[in-house]
Design a protein around this motif. Structure first.
Motif, mmCIF file in Angstrom:
data_model
loop_
_atom_site.group_PDB
_atom_site.id
_atom_site.type_symbol
_atom_site.label_atom_id
_atom_site.label_comp_id
_atom_site.label_asym_id
_atom_site.label_seq_id
_atom_site.Cartn_x
_atom_site.Cartn_y
_atom_site.Cartn_z
ATOM 1 N N MET A 2 -0.648 4.838 -3.599
ATOM 2 C CA MET A 2 -0.887 4.864 -2.155
ATOM 3 C C MET A 2 -0.337 6.492 -1.512
ATOM 4 S SD MET A 2 1.401 2.789 0.994
ATOM 5 C CE MET A 2 0.906 1.047 0.245
ATOM 6 N N GLU A 3 -1.079 6.580 -0.355
ATOM 7 C CA GLU A 3 -1.348 7.978 0.006
ATOM 8 C C GLU A 3 0.192 8.396 1.006
ATOM 9 O OE1 GLU A 3 -2.309 10.604 -1.081
ATOM 10 O OE2 GLU A 3 -3.292 9.656 -3.144
ATOM 11 N N ILE A 4 0.719 9.243 0.872
ATOM 12 C CA ILE A 4 1.859 8.994 2.251
ATOM 13 C C ILE A 4 1.105 9.268 3.343
ATOM 14 C CG2 ILE A 4 2.064 11.609 2.018
ATOM 15 C CD1 ILE A 4 4.914 10.025 2.676
ATOM 16 N N ASN A 5 -0.078 9.336 3.538
ATOM 17 C CA ASN A 5 -0.196 9.559 4.900
ATOM 18 C C ASN A 5 -0.614 8.423 5.152
ATOM 19 O OD1 ASN A 5 -2.901 9.506 3.560
ATOM 20 N ND2 ASN A 5 -3.940 11.348 3.941
ATOM 21 N N GLU A 6 -1.028 6.827 4.605
ATOM 22 C CA GLU A 6 -1.533 5.828 5.107
ATOM 23 C C GLU A 6 0.492 5.081 5.505
ATOM 24 O OE1 GLU A 6 -3.007 3.678 1.543
ATOM 25 O OE2 GLU A 6 -4.985 5.597 1.358
ATOM 26 N N LEU A 7 0.771 5.596 5.662
ATOM 27 C CA LEU A 7 2.482 5.031 5.791
ATOM 28 C C LEU A 7 2.542 5.137 7.835
ATOM 29 C CD1 LEU A 7 4.781 6.341 3.471
ATOM 30 C CD2 LEU A 7 3.384 4.095 3.554
ATOM 31 N N THR A 8 3.003 3.710 8.275
ATOM 32 C CA THR A 8 3.641 3.622 10.057
ATOM 33 C C THR A 8 4.717 5.036 10.110
ATOM 34 O OG1 THR A 8 4.977 1.970 9.277
ATOM 35 C CG2 THR A 8 1.897 1.437 10.228
ATOM 36 N N PRO A 9 5.239 5.386 10.669
ATOM 37 C CA PRO A 9 6.325 5.712 10.961
ATOM 38 C C PRO A 9 7.555 5.156 10.481
ATOM 39 C CG PRO A 9 4.764 5.811 12.700
ATOM 40 C CD PRO A 9 4.310 4.558 12.211
ATOM 41 N N ALA A 10 7.604 4.214 10.202
ATOM 42 C CA ALA A 10 8.799 3.123 10.089
ATOM 43 C C ALA A 10 8.476 3.333 8.453
ATOM 44 C CB ALA A 10 8.830 1.566 10.344
ATOM 45 N N GLU A 11 7.655 2.748 8.258
ATOM 46 C CA GLU A 11 7.772 3.573 6.514
ATOM 47 C C GLU A 11 7.539 4.178 6.612
ATOM 48 O OE1 GLU A 11 4.140 -0.479 6.152
ATOM 49 O OE2 GLU A 11 3.519 1.403 6.139
ATOM 50 N N ARG A 12 7.382 4.966 6.565
ATOM 51 C CA ARG A 12 7.850 6.934 6.524
ATOM 52 C C ARG A 12 9.456 6.656 6.379
ATOM 53 N NH1 ARG A 12 4.143 11.297 6.507
ATOM 54 N NH2 ARG A 12 2.472 9.910 6.851
ATOM 55 N N GLU A 26 7.652 -0.597 15.313
ATOM 56 C CA GLU A 26 8.728 0.288 14.809
ATOM 57 C C GLU A 26 9.103 -0.316 14.504
ATOM 58 O OE1 GLU A 26 9.862 -2.547 18.066
ATOM 59 O OE2 GLU A 26 7.698 -1.288 17.945
ATOM 60 N N ARG A 27 9.840 -1.058 13.467
ATOM 61 C CA ARG A 27 10.954 -1.708 12.606
ATOM 62 C C ARG A 27 10.051 -2.658 11.985
ATOM 63 N NH1 ARG A 27 15.431 -4.925 16.371
ATOM 64 N NH2 ARG A 27 16.379 -4.754 14.504
ATOM 65 N N THR A 28 9.204 -2.475 12.048
ATOM 66 C CA THR A 28 7.641 -3.805 10.518
ATOM 67 C C THR A 28 7.087 -2.797 9.279
ATOM 68 O OG1 THR A 28 6.943 -4.858 12.428
ATOM 69 C CG2 THR A 28 6.033 -4.483 10.300
ATOM 70 N N LEU A 29 7.686 -2.927 8.053
ATOM 71 C CA LEU A 29 7.214 -2.688 6.855
ATOM 72 C C LEU A 29 6.180 -3.125 6.104
ATOM 73 C CD1 LEU A 29 11.219 -1.468 5.941
ATOM 74 C CD2 LEU A 29 8.870 -0.383 6.952
ATOM 75 N N ARG A 30 5.716 -3.112 5.393
ATOM 76 C CA ARG A 30 4.825 -3.611 4.890
ATOM 77 C C ARG A 30 5.704 -3.901 3.306
ATOM 78 N NH1 ARG A 30 -0.754 -0.288 5.060
ATOM 79 N NH2 ARG A 30 1.154 1.138 5.825
ATOM 80 N N ALA A 31 5.410 -5.805 2.368
ATOM 81 C CA ALA A 31 5.779 -5.411 1.591
ATOM 82 C C ALA A 31 5.243 -4.675 0.364
ATOM 83 C CB ALA A 31 5.771 -6.593 1.011
ATOM 84 N N GLU A 32 4.076 -4.528 0.009
ATOM 85 C CA GLU A 32 3.193 -3.605 -0.399
ATOM 86 C C GLU A 32 3.798 -2.299 -0.350
ATOM 87 O OE1 GLU A 32 -0.251 -4.221 2.472
ATOM 88 O OE2 GLU A 32 2.198 -5.306 2.043
ATOM 89 N N VAL A 33 4.216 -1.212 0.487
ATOM 90 C CA VAL A 33 4.216 -0.297 0.930
ATOM 91 C C VAL A 33 5.855 -0.270 -0.748
ATOM 92 C CG1 VAL A 33 5.475 1.300 1.582
ATOM 93 C CG2 VAL A 33 3.700 0.476 2.662
ATOM 94 N N LEU A 34 6.450 -1.269 0.172
ATOM 95 C CA LEU A 34 8.278 -1.044 -0.856
ATOM 96 C C LEU A 34 8.090 -1.108 -2.219
ATOM 97 C CD1 LEU A 34 9.890 -3.589 1.453
ATOM 98 C CD2 LEU A 34 10.014 -0.475 1.963
ATOM 99 N N SER A 35 7.062 -2.427 -2.477
ATOM 100 C CA SER A 35 7.045 -2.599 -3.904
ATOM 101 C C SER A 35 6.508 -0.791 -4.855
ATOM 102 C CB SER A 35 5.667 -3.643 -3.741
ATOM 103 O OG SER A 35 6.108 -4.787 -3.885
ATOM 104 N N ALA A 36 5.940 -0.413 -3.642
ATOM 105 C CA ALA A 36 5.198 0.901 -4.440
ATOM 106 C C ALA A 36 6.210 1.561 -4.716
ATOM 107 C CB ALA A 36 4.245 1.087 -4.026
ATOM 108 N N LEU A 37 6.669 2.082 -4.124
ATOM 109 C CA LEU A 37 7.997 2.592 -3.846
ATOM 110 C C LEU A 37 9.188 2.816 -4.544
ATOM 111 C CD1 LEU A 37 9.043 4.940 -1.845
ATOM 112 C CD2 LEU A 37 10.913 3.513 -0.988
ATOM 113 N N LEU A 38 9.034 1.070 -5.037
ATOM 114 C CA LEU A 38 10.159 0.753 -6.006
ATOM 115 C C LEU A 38 10.426 1.095 -7.573
ATOM 116 C CD1 LEU A 38 11.602 -2.100 -4.746
ATOM 117 C CD2 LEU A 38 12.607 -0.545 -5.374
#
Length: 491
Positions: free
Chosen positions: A1-11, A42-54
């Protein structure tokens, strides 16, 4: 996942992760995740972003990486099935759209305190440190069967299940059966609207269910067969609607159910058969609503007031060394009448042994006498008559002074009767001087002879009185010998 695909909250989370810094989306410090369905992007995170990060490889920054988020709305499924995650996961006061999937995962630590989840699938999960579900609201099943947690499992003030559900849950709502917990299970004030299944679990320290509410009316509230605990199972002020099943459990310390309310009308409320437990405390409990099954269990101490026993009990083979509180046996004996199998000699012997252990020999004799009286009711009529005679005369050997009282009364009767009307001599001039006391003793006691009975012969009703004294003396001597012999054999 590219960094530019993240929302502000996810960033914000992505940038904080390498440094292990926390990201707090909460509007105030006391906010939890229960209302998270209404939170915005503004306070929503996608679970797949968290999985990729972990699962990503983080470049060393001189700090310990970790996921530390508070107050986020997590959409999608956090899927870490079979994953090996070397970083701590802390998602506190968060709201999860879907139940996390952690089946077979290996984690460092998992903290989900104050969060709202639709369930948790984490069977055979491995956790190096702790698993915290404190103060969570989880509407679906929590599957932790077979989990291996080196530290502790924390569930205090959590609510599991839906109290407004119209139908009973198809599976247990809290499951950590066959799990291995290295230290403690802390679950004070836990509420489970369904079955809690922990059978076969091994806990290195204690299980603390103080103030918990396990609600499965008509079913099994706590299924804990063959549970093994290192120290204690505390459940003070526990409210259990449904059966509590501890059969085959091993608890070397205390099973503390003080002030508990156990209810399963029409069924068994407490089943602790074939258990080995150090101390069982049922102090200050309401009367148990439902049966109690303690068959073949071994307790060092059983603290159970008489008023706690229900109308139906099963205690065949129950062994305990000490019974508390120490009360007169007359208060303990009615409970033995409630045995479902009927008369159990062993139950009386065990109760008598407990009184002897406490140094109360009089109480032990009272229990033994009650045992023989209960046994008498199971005999045919002719045997019951002989038992009644032994009971009335010498209390089956446990009341020897009663026989002395009967003998004294007969002695006084004979002495007065024959003192006022001495019997005639059989051979004039050859008889010894008449003595009413020894003449009566000669009639009553067949073994002792003073030469009075063979020298004098009464007439009329005095002769009938002599027959009564002879027969009564024989009966008293025989029953006394039988009762004393039985008592000596028992000692």
């Amino acid at each position: 996942m590219e960094i530019n695909e993240l929302t502000p909250a996810e960033r914000r989370v992505w940038e904080a992760f390498p440094r292990g810094e926390g990201v707090d989306f909460r509007e105030h410090p006391d906010e939890n995740g229960f209302g998270g369905a209404q939170w915005g992007p503004e306070r929503t995170l996608r679970a797949e972003v968290l999985s990729a990060l972990l699962l990503s490889r983080v470049t060393a920054t001189g700090k310990v990486p970790g996921l530390n988020v508070r107050g986020a709305r997590i959409t999608g499924k956090l899927d870490l099935k079979y994953a090996v995650v070397e970083h701590g996961i802390r998602l506190r006061a968060c709201w999860f759209e879907r139940k996390p999937l952690l089946y077979g995962a290996q984690l460092r630590a998992l903290v989900l305190s104050d969060s709202a989840l639709p369930g948790l699938t984490a069977a055979t999960l491995g956790v190096d440190l702790v698993l915290r579900l404190s103060c969570c609201r989880i509407t679906g099943p929590v599957r932790l069967q077979g989990a291996r947690i080196s530290g502790g499992l924390f569930l205090q003030r959590a609510v599991i299940g839906d109290p407004d559900a119209q139908e009973e849950a198809e599976e247990p709502l809290l499951q950590f059966n066959h799990a291995a917990i290295g230290t403690d299970v802390i679950a004070m004030d836990l509420t489970v609207h369904g079955q809690t299944r922990i059978n076969g679990a091994t806990v290195g320290g204690q299980i603390n269910l103080d103030g918990a509410r396990l609600l499965a009316p008509g079913g099994t509230a706590l299924h804990a067969e063959t549970l093994s605990v290192g120290t204690d199972l505390r459940a003070m002020r526990l409210e259990a609607r449904g059966r509590v099943n501890l059969s085959g459990s091993r608890i070397p310390g205390q099973l503390n159910l003080a002030y508990a309310r156990l209810a399963n009308p029409g069924g068994v409320a407490l089943r602790a058969s074939s258990c080995v437990i150090g101390e069982v405390w049922l102090r200050s409990c309401d009367t148990i609503r439902g049966g109690v099954n303690l068959r073949r269990s071994q307790f060092d101490l059983l603290h159970m007031p008489p008023g706690t026993w229900p109308e139906q009990i099963r205690i065949d083979g129950l062994t305990y060394r000490t019974l508390a509180p120490h009360l007169p046996p007359e208060e303990r004996l009615p409970a033995l009448e409630r045995e479902e199998s009927g008369y159990l000699p062993y139950a009386y012997e065990q109760l008598a042994a407990a009184y002897r252990t406490a140094g109360d020999e009089a109480g032990a004799r009272t229990v033994q006498l009650a045992k023989l009286r209960r046994h008498r009711r199971t005999l045919p009529r002719h045997a019951r008559l002989w038992g009644l005679l032994q009971d009335a005369t010498v209390g089956y050997g446990f009341r020897p002074l009663r026989a002395a009282g009967w003998l004294l009364a007969l002695l006084l009767t004979g002495t007065i009767a024959y003192g006022l009307h001495p019997p005639r001599e059989l051979k004039a001039g050859e008889a010894p001087e008449f003595n009413a006391v020894f003449y009566t003793i000669d009639l009553m006691l067949p073994i002792i002879g003073f030469g009075q009975e063979g020298a004098f012969a009464p007439n009329g009703w005095y002769q009938w009185l002599s027959y009564v004294l002879i027969v009564t003396g024989w009966v008293l001597a025989t029953t006394t010998a039988a009762g004393v012999s039985r008592s000596l054999q028992r000692q």
